[in-house]
Write a protein that holds these residues in place. Structure first.
Motif, short mmCIF file in Angstrom:
data_model
loop_
_atom_site.label_atom_id
_atom_site.label_comp_id
_atom_site.label_asym_id
_atom_site.label_seq_id
_atom_site.Cartn_x
_atom_site.Cartn_y
_atom_site.Cartn_z
N LEU A 131 10.92 -100.02 81.89
CA LEU A 131 10.50 -98.98 80.94
C LEU A 131 9.46 -98.10 81.60
O LEU A 131 8.65 -98.57 82.40
CB LEU A 131 9.87 -99.60 79.70
CG LEU A 131 10.77 -100.20 78.64
CD1 LEU A 131 9.92 -100.89 77.59
CD2 LEU A 131 11.62 -99.15 78.00
N VAL B 234 6.26 -95.90 80.52
CA VAL B 234 5.35 -95.71 79.39
C VAL B 234 4.11 -94.94 79.84
O VAL B 234 3.75 -94.94 81.02
CB VAL B 234 4.93 -97.06 78.77
CG1 VAL B 234 6.06 -97.69 78.02
CG2 VAL B 234 4.40 -98.00 79.81
N THR B 235 3.47 -94.30 78.87
CA THR B 235 2.25 -93.54 79.12
C THR B 235 1.15 -94.06 78.22
O THR B 235 1.37 -94.26 77.02
CB THR B 235 2.48 -92.04 78.84
OG1 THR B 235 3.53 -91.57 79.67
CG2 THR B 235 1.23 -91.23 79.11
N ILE C 54 -0.93 -99.08 77.62
CA ILE C 54 0.41 -99.20 78.22
C ILE C 54 1.05 -100.53 77.85
O ILE C 54 2.18 -100.58 77.36
CB ILE C 54 0.34 -99.05 79.76
CG1 ILE C 54 0.12 -97.59 80.13
CG2 ILE C 54 1.61 -99.58 80.42
CD1 ILE C 54 -0.08 -97.36 81.60
N GLN D 274 2.19 -101.17 74.22
CA GLN D 274 3.40 -100.44 73.80
C GLN D 274 4.68 -101.17 74.18
O GLN D 274 5.73 -100.91 73.59
CB GLN D 274 3.45 -99.06 74.45
CG GLN D 274 2.40 -98.10 73.98
CD GLN D 274 2.49 -96.79 74.75
OE1 GLN D 274 3.57 -96.38 75.17
NE2 GLN D 274 1.36 -96.14 74.93
N LEU D 275 4.63 -102.08 75.14
CA LEU D 275 5.84 -102.70 75.67
C LEU D 275 6.60 -103.52 74.63
O LEU D 275 7.81 -103.36 74.46
CB LEU D 275 5.52 -103.57 76.88
CG LEU D 275 5.09 -102.83 78.14
CD1 LEU D 275 4.76 -103.82 79.24
CD2 LEU D 275 6.16 -101.86 78.59
N MET E 186 8.48 -101.49 71.91
CA MET E 186 9.60 -100.74 72.50
C MET E 186 10.76 -101.66 72.83
O MET E 186 11.93 -101.32 72.61
CB MET E 186 9.13 -99.98 73.74
CG MET E 186 8.18 -98.84 73.42
SD MET E 186 7.57 -98.03 74.90
CE MET E 186 8.92 -96.94 75.25
N THR F 204 0.69 -92.89 83.61
CA THR F 204 2.13 -93.06 83.38
C THR F 204 2.62 -94.09 84.39
O THR F 204 2.38 -93.94 85.59
CB THR F 204 2.89 -91.73 83.56
OG1 THR F 204 2.35 -90.77 82.66
CG2 THR F 204 4.37 -91.91 83.29
#
Length: 113
Positions: free
Chosen positions: A9, A11-12, A25, A28-29, A32, A79
């Motif tokens: 993935l 991600v930012t 970061i 968010q994993l 998602m 990012t």
């Protein structure tokens, strides 16, 4: 049923410190991955590699009432492409057994109380 897979993935994340940007970061994993694998149950997420694609440090001067007490503030934006090993259960391959029970009207009324 149990399946292993390598997944990546991009991600930012951003924050007022480098640690907060990285925390953003990695937080968010899981949501998602849960969204991408909604038909399966993810048991384990194991990061394998993190490649930083862009890292930006912004510095600006902040003042109280626009002219008093100047101070330097920093803002970090990162990012990254995260590659991870996933362990999950494929729900489509789990054999469920069907059971049907017929309940009379009296049993249904008594059970609700």
């Amino acid at each position: 049923m149990l399946k292993k897979m390598e997944y990546g993935l991009t991600v930012t994340g951003s924050g007022e410190s480098k640690e907060k940007a990285f925390h953003n970061i990695f937080s968010q994993l899981k949501p998602m991955i849960a969204k991408d694998f909604s038909d399966n149950i993810v048991i384990r997420i194991e990061p394998k590699d993190v490649e930083i694609e862009a890292a930006i440090e912004e510095t600006y001067t902040e003042r109280f009432f626009g002219l008093l007490f100047p101070r330097q503030r920093k803002y970090f934006s990162i990012t990254a492409h995260v590659t991870m090993h996933l362990h999950f259960i494929e729900l489509a391959k789990v054999p469920f057994e069907q059971k049907t029970e017929k309940v009379s009207f009296v049993q249904r009324v008594l059970h609700r109380r």
